[in-house]
Scaffold this motif. Structure first.
Motif, short mmCIF file in Angstrom:
data_model
loop_
_atom_site.label_atom_id
_atom_site.label_comp_id
_atom_site.label_asym_id
_atom_site.label_seq_id
_atom_site.Cartn_x
_atom_site.Cartn_y
_atom_site.Cartn_z
N GLU A 488 53.29 56.07 -26.17
CA GLU A 488 53.23 55.08 -25.08
C GLU A 488 53.77 55.69 -23.78
OE1 GLU A 488 54.99 50.60 -24.39
OE2 GLU A 488 54.96 51.38 -26.44
N ILE A 489 54.88 56.42 -23.90
CA ILE A 489 55.46 57.08 -22.72
C ILE A 489 54.47 58.13 -22.18
CG2 ILE A 489 57.32 58.60 -21.92
CD1 ILE A 489 59.13 57.31 -24.06
N GLN A 490 53.86 58.88 -23.11
CA GLN A 490 52.91 59.93 -22.71
C GLN A 490 51.74 59.32 -21.95
OE1 GLN A 490 53.39 63.04 -22.99
NE2 GLN A 490 51.45 64.15 -22.95
N SER A 491 51.23 58.20 -22.46
CA SER A 491 50.10 57.51 -21.81
C SER A 491 50.50 57.04 -20.41
CB SER A 491 49.68 56.32 -22.68
OG SER A 491 48.68 55.60 -22.05
N MET A 492 51.72 56.50 -20.31
CA MET A 492 52.21 56.02 -19.01
C MET A 492 52.39 57.19 -18.04
SD MET A 492 55.77 54.12 -18.18
CE MET A 492 56.58 55.70 -18.02
N LEU A 493 52.94 58.29 -18.55
CA LEU A 493 53.14 59.48 -17.70
C LEU A 493 51.79 60.01 -17.18
CD1 LEU A 493 55.79 61.74 -19.48
CD2 LEU A 493 55.99 60.71 -17.23
N GLY A 495 48.96 58.42 -16.77
CA GLY A 495 48.40 57.51 -15.77
C GLY A 495 49.14 57.62 -14.44
N THR A 496 50.46 57.66 -14.50
CA THR A 496 51.28 57.73 -13.28
C THR A 496 51.04 59.05 -12.55
OG1 THR A 496 52.97 56.39 -14.34
CG2 THR A 496 53.64 57.61 -12.39
N PHE A 497 51.01 60.15 -13.31
CA PHE A 497 50.79 61.46 -12.70
C PHE A 497 49.41 61.52 -12.04
CE2 PHE A 497 53.99 64.38 -15.14
CZ PHE A 497 55.03 63.61 -14.65
N ARG A 498 48.41 60.92 -12.70
CA ARG A 498 47.06 60.92 -12.14
C ARG A 498 47.05 60.18 -10.80
NH1 ARG A 498 44.31 58.41 -16.15
NH2 ARG A 498 44.18 60.29 -17.40
N GLN A 499 47.78 59.05 -10.76
CA GLN A 499 47.84 58.24 -9.54
C GLN A 499 48.57 59.00 -8.42
OE1 GLN A 499 49.72 54.45 -10.19
NE2 GLN A 499 49.44 53.76 -8.08
N LEU A 500 49.69 59.64 -8.76
CA LEU A 500 50.45 60.40 -7.76
C LEU A 500 49.63 61.60 -7.26
CD1 LEU A 500 53.99 60.37 -9.42
CD2 LEU A 500 53.33 59.18 -7.34
N ASN A 501 48.87 62.21 -8.17
CA ASN A 501 48.02 63.34 -7.77
C ASN A 501 46.98 62.89 -6.74
OD1 ASN A 501 49.39 64.97 -9.53
ND2 ASN A 501 47.82 64.98 -11.12
N GLN A 509 50.94 67.39 -14.27
CA GLN A 509 50.26 67.30 -15.57
C GLN A 509 51.31 66.95 -16.63
OE1 GLN A 509 47.98 70.74 -16.57
NE2 GLN A 509 47.46 70.00 -18.60
N ALA A 510 51.07 65.85 -17.35
CA ALA A 510 52.05 65.41 -18.35
C ALA A 510 52.28 66.53 -19.37
CB ALA A 510 51.57 64.14 -19.05
N PRO A 511 53.56 66.90 -19.65
CA PRO A 511 53.83 67.95 -20.64
C PRO A 511 53.39 67.53 -22.04
CG PRO A 511 55.87 66.87 -20.00
CD PRO A 511 54.80 66.32 -19.11
N ARG A 512 53.23 68.51 -22.91
CA ARG A 512 52.78 68.24 -24.28
C ARG A 512 53.74 67.27 -24.97
NH1 ARG A 512 54.04 71.03 -28.80
NH2 ARG A 512 55.21 72.49 -27.52
N GLU A 513 53.16 66.23 -25.56
CA GLU A 513 53.95 65.21 -26.26
C GLU A 513 54.67 65.82 -27.47
OE1 GLU A 513 53.07 61.05 -28.72
OE2 GLU A 513 51.47 62.02 -27.60
N PRO A 514 55.94 65.45 -27.71
CA PRO A 514 56.64 66.01 -28.87
C PRO A 514 55.94 65.66 -30.18
CG PRO A 514 57.90 64.19 -27.92
CD PRO A 514 56.77 64.47 -26.98
N ASP A 515 55.84 66.65 -31.06
CA ASP A 515 55.19 66.44 -32.36
C ASP A 515 56.25 66.05 -33.39
OD1 ASP A 515 53.64 66.46 -34.63
OD2 ASP A 515 53.60 68.65 -34.81
N LEU A 581 58.02 66.75 -11.65
CA LEU A 581 57.93 65.80 -10.53
C LEU A 581 58.91 66.20 -9.43
CD1 LEU A 581 56.73 63.24 -9.36
CD2 LEU A 581 58.32 61.90 -10.73
N ASP A 582 60.14 66.53 -9.83
CA ASP A 582 61.16 66.92 -8.84
C ASP A 582 60.70 68.16 -8.07
OD1 ASP A 582 62.85 64.88 -9.56
OD2 ASP A 582 64.05 66.08 -10.94
N ALA A 583 60.11 69.13 -8.80
CA ALA A 583 59.67 70.38 -8.16
C ALA A 583 58.59 70.09 -7.12
CB ALA A 583 59.14 71.35 -9.21
#
Length: 654
Positions: A488-493, A495-501, A509-515, A581-583
């Motif tokens: 759920e967090i990955q999906s939100m990230l 979407g948010t990153f796409r909007q900010l881009n 680009q959202a980092p790889r989701e933890p396995d 995001l900070d960078a």
């Protein structure tokens, strides 16, 4: 000539040290070029820590008098030109003994008194209380003093039947496993519960840990050894006597502690040694007849233990040690010790290096991506500035002034976007806290409390497997929920990153989701090692509340490692997203500053425009060189040493 275990372990150590050094140089280079954000720094620290502290544990398991300590002497300590581990006739190693190296601790032997079994703390916690251990300093340059000190692992105590029962060495319902009383009516039990030997042996310094275990009775009495240490060993060497083959007690150790019925994969990390083949060397038999007897015993052993025959290796540890001490090449070949060393070298180290290299390659690839992303942001910002400045050629001052006002307006709009980004982070952190709770200490503690209550129910614990199964079902459900929340967090990230881009021209680009699924596999392994221990043979022991408590504490120790690793991965994932995001926010603010500075210089001098364009072209070339250097430094870290590419592993590790 085939590389011995010792030689190949040397190569393994050199590879790890070189990697750690290259990693340090990469970190310094990234820092010098402002490419080291908090997530990249964390990833580098983890990689360096993994390389420097990586351990390879080989457990030697056998019933008493199988020549186990002599085998350890022959493989690892022949360089001392004498026996180091006690290997005289009769019972030698009376308590589990770990040989390793910690640079922060002086050479010493630490012994944990057997009486600590009467207290609730698990073995892992006792390790954190050095003052409770009896310590003897060791002189590694004096083989005689070293051997004499290590003989203490064979010390025993004489106790009453009640004391033996309290310590876990006496069971009314299993009389055949109980110690025999002496003429004084007292019973012999080990004086020490666990021994830690810390010496700067070349192999131990490079990360090898040797676990020397006592016989069946002592193994069964220490659940933490059975369910934690042995299952986590990268290889287990099980020693039998060549003249007797597989005895009833040997088979009990194999079935109850070394091989799970529902898990064939751990067969790959087991190696069986038929020791003492020199007892079959008979001057009245021809070499062919002796070989035929050895082959027959090997074949029978493999059949009984349900192993491929190439996993049963006949050796003479005693003759191998004598051969090494006396530099007798012919006797060494007859002892077959080099064959065993080769199996260990190819198997344990070949597989371990494969696992490490896979982990390294993935992390280095992610480092390369993170660094390249920052370089590309800078490259894109320079390109924007170049278009902007070239558009000003031939324009009058009012146009330039208008350009400055537009940049200031963009900067103001960007600064106002901070509130939106903060709101996104708040939702992100709320979901993240849910994951931390699911994988946190309090959740694990609650589960262990529930299991302890179930095991404390009166009567013989025939339903103990059910209680364990229910616990692991809940643990898996918690991991699955943590994975769903992470998704759920990955999906939100994303979407948010796409909007900010889209809004700000970022390249997030959202980092790889933890396995977290791999930690579910770790839970499966832990459950199997406990289920193996919960057979009918231990039902009577489990009827004793203090023994059941020890078992749960051993379980909690192992689960804590699994959950801390899972949490660490989630934290790194979160840090990677935040740092990215900070960078980009930081680079964008710098970009506004550089654009305004360029306009100011152009307003002050007519030549400023061409100078600034030339500067940007120089900076673009520098970025290309930076990107090429980043690729070169990371490629060095994933190269496989030539010495490691040719050997085909003969023994897989867990």
């Amino acid at each position: 000539m085939a590389t011995s275990f010792n030689e190949q372990f040397d190569q393994h150590g050199v590879w790890r040290r070189e990697f750690a050094l290259r990693l340090k140089l990469l970190a310094e280079w990234l820092k010098d070029h402002e490419l080291l954000d908090s997530a990249v720094e964390e990833r580098l620290k983890r990689l360096e820590g993994q390389m420097r502290s990586d351990k390879v544990m080989v457990a030697f398991v056998a019933e008493f008098s199988r020549g186990k300590s002599e085998l350890i002497n022959a493989i690892f300590f022949a360089g001392y030109k004498r026996r180091i581990m006690p290997a005289s006739a009769g019972r030698t190693t009376m308590c589990p003994t770990e040989l390793g190296y910690d640079a922060e601790v002086p050479p010493c032997l630490r012994l944990l008194p057997i009486e600590t079994r009467l207290q609730p703390q698990p073995l892992m916690e006792w390790r954190m209380v050095p003052e409770k251990w009896t310590r003897l300093d060791l002189d590694v340059n004096d083989p005689s003093q070293l051997a004499q000190a290590i003989e203490k692992v064979s010390e025993v105590r004489r106790v009453t039947q009640e004391e033996a029962k309290a310590l876990g060495f006496w069971h009314d319902d299993v009389p055949e496993d109980n110690p025999m009383p002496g003429s004084d009516g007292l019973y012999e039990v080990p004086k020490w519960r666990h021994a830690l030997i810390n010496i700067a042996h070349p192999l131990l310094k490079q990360g090898l840990v040797i676990l020397d275990t006592p016989g069946l009775n002592a193994i069964g009495a220490e659940p933490e050894l059975t369910v934690n240490l042995i299952p986590q060993a990268h290889a287990v060497v099980f020693i039998l006597a060549a003249d007797t083959g597989v005895t009833k007690s040997d088979l009990a150790i194999w079935k109850e502690h070394l091989i799970a019925e529902d898990n064939e994969s751990n067969v790959d990390s087991r190696l069986v040694v038929l020791n003492k083949i020199d007892t079959m060397w008979d001057s009245l038999s021809t070499p062919q007849q002796v070989q035929s007897q050895i082959d027959r015993q090997r074949s029978t052993t493999a059949e009984i233990l349900q192993l491929p025959q190439d996993r049963v290796i006949p050796v003479s540890a005693q003759k191998g040690l004598v051969a090494k001490v006396n530099s007798d090449a012919q006797l060494l070949e007859q002892s077959r010790l080099p064959v065993l060393e080769q199996a260990l070298a190819n198997g344990v180290l070949g597989q371990r290096q494969g696992i490490l290299r896979t982990a390294v390659a993935q992390s280095i690839s992610e480092l390369r991506t993170e660094g390249a992303r920052v370089i590309n942001i800078r490259r894109r910002d320079l390109a924007e500035q170049m278009v902007e400045l070239k558009g000003l050629r031939g324009k009058n001052m009012s146009v330039i002034k208008h350009m400055r006002a537009r940049i200031e307006q963009e900067q103001g709009d960007f600064d106002a976007s901070g509130a939106k980004i903060h709101a996104v982070r708040s939702v992100h952190l709320k979901l993240l806290r849910e994951v931390f709770t699911l994988l946190g200490t309090s959740t694990l503690k609650a589960e262990m409390g529930e299991l302890t209550s179930a095991l404390r129910q009166p009567g013989i614990k025939l339903g103990v497997k059910k209680a364990y199964a229910e616990t692991f079902t809940r643990l898996r459900a918690g991991l699955n929920q943590a994975q769903k929340t992470s998704a759920e967090i990955q999906s939100m990230l994303t979407g948010t990153f796409r909007q900010l881009n889209a809004e700000y021209g970022f390249s997030l680009q959202a980092p790889r989701e933890p396995d977290l699924a791999r930690y579910e596999r770790d839970l499966d392994l832990v459950e199997r090692s406990h289920n193996q221990y919960l057979g009918v043979g231990n039902a009577l022991r489990l009827a004793q509340p203090e023994f059941a408590d020890r078992l749960v504490r051993a379980l909690a120790t192992r689960l804590r490692v699994v959950y801390e690793s899972a949490l660490g991965e989630v934290e790194l994932w979160n840090k990677s997203a935040a740092a990215q995001l900070d960078a980009q926010l930081r680079e964008r603010r710098r970009n506004f500053g550089r654009r305004l500075e360029a306009i100011e210089r152009i307003q002050q001098a007519a030549s400023g425009l061409d100078d600034r364009i030339a500067e940007i072209e120089t900076q673009e070339k520098a970025l290309d060189e930076l990107d090429a250097k980043l690729g070169e430094l990371t490629a060095h870290l994933t190269q496989v040493p030539a010495a490691q590419t040719n050997d085909e592993p003969a023994l897989k590790t867990a």
